[in-house]
Design an enzyme around this catalytic site. Structure first.
Site, short mmCIF file in Angstrom:
data_model
loop_
_atom_site.label_atom_id
_atom_site.label_comp_id
_atom_site.label_asym_id
_atom_site.label_seq_id
_atom_site.Cartn_x
_atom_site.Cartn_y
_atom_site.Cartn_z
N GLY A 58 0.83 -1.20 0.00
CA GLY A 58 0.00 0.00 0.00
C GLY A 58 0.86 1.25 0.00
N GLY A 60 0.76 5.53 1.16
CA GLY A 60 0.08 6.63 1.83
C GLY A 60 0.62 7.95 1.34
N GLY A 61 0.27 9.02 2.05
CA GLY A 61 0.70 10.35 1.66
C GLY A 61 2.19 10.57 1.82
CB VAL A 65 2.60 -0.44 4.07
CG1 VAL A 65 2.65 -1.71 4.89
CG2 VAL A 65 2.31 0.76 4.97
CE LYS A 80 3.83 5.26 8.15
NZ LYS A 80 2.93 5.81 9.17
CG ASP A 175 -5.49 10.40 10.19
OD1 ASP A 175 -6.60 10.86 9.82
OD2 ASP A 175 -4.63 9.98 9.40
#
Length: 195
Positions: A58, A60-61, A65, A80, A175
């Site tokens: 995956g 993210g911003g 990951v 990560k 978050d």
């Protein structure tokens, strides 16, 4: 109640804190240049030779990951990783803060952290692998399902347990969202405490 640390927002109730965006710097500061792309699988293999990097799981911003295996134990892990410029010490400090924060949390619904650190410009966090995706995928992904009330209650109980664990360590998540709630079977882990 406990006093909040200097990273908290004074005068803001807990419910409102959940509606605040997660920011990487003071809004009064000029914007930094765009973040660097996450390290490639090849680069991660160079800097983390004790792990077999299998695939990107995956993005993210700020990073990505990866699914990997510990070469000694063959245990599946999530890595990560992000690339941080030398001059961006604030982002490096925030990543380190998130890693230390997550590592300090102990409970059944927060991920187990195995290791974190940096090699050159690659910053990484190695934690338990959650094989069954995130709540966001269960709600809106290609195999989306309508959750039954008992499933919702079970997820909410586990989420409240994770948040209680964090609050007992004077940590506010800021978050909480479906993509940060990961599954291993029917057990959740709340992730992304900071970035």
């Amino acid at each position: 109640g406990k006093d909040l640390d200097e990273r908290s927002v004074e005068g803001t109730c807990a419910a409102c804190l959940f509606n605040l965006p997660t920011v990487l710097s003071d809004p009064a500061e000029p914007m930094r240049s765009d973040p660097l792309p996450p390290p490639s699988i090849e680069r991660l293999r160079e800097v983390l030779p004790n792990y077999e990097i299998v695939r990107k799981a995956g993005k993210g911003g700020q990073g990505a990951v990866f699914f990997a295996r510990d070469r000694k134990t063959e245990a599946p892990v999530a890595i990560k990783a992000m690339t941080i410029r030398d001059e961006d010490s604030e982002l490096a400090e925030r990543f380190d803060f998130e890693c230390r924060t997550m590592a300090a949390l102990k409970g059944p619904y927060v991920p187990h952290i195995y290791e974190h650190g940096s090699v050159a410009d690659v910053y990484y966090l190695i934690m338990e692998w959650m094989p069954d995706g995130c709540l966001q995928d269960r709600l809106t992904g290609k195999d989306a399902e309508r959750l039954r009330m008992r499933q919702v209650v079970r997820i909410m109980r586990q989420l409240c347990n994770a948040l209680t664990c964090a609050h007992e360590e004077d940590t506010i998540h800021r978050d909480v969202k479906p993509s940060n709630i990961l599954f291993d079977g029917e057990s959740i882990r709340l992730t992304d405490f900071g970035l």
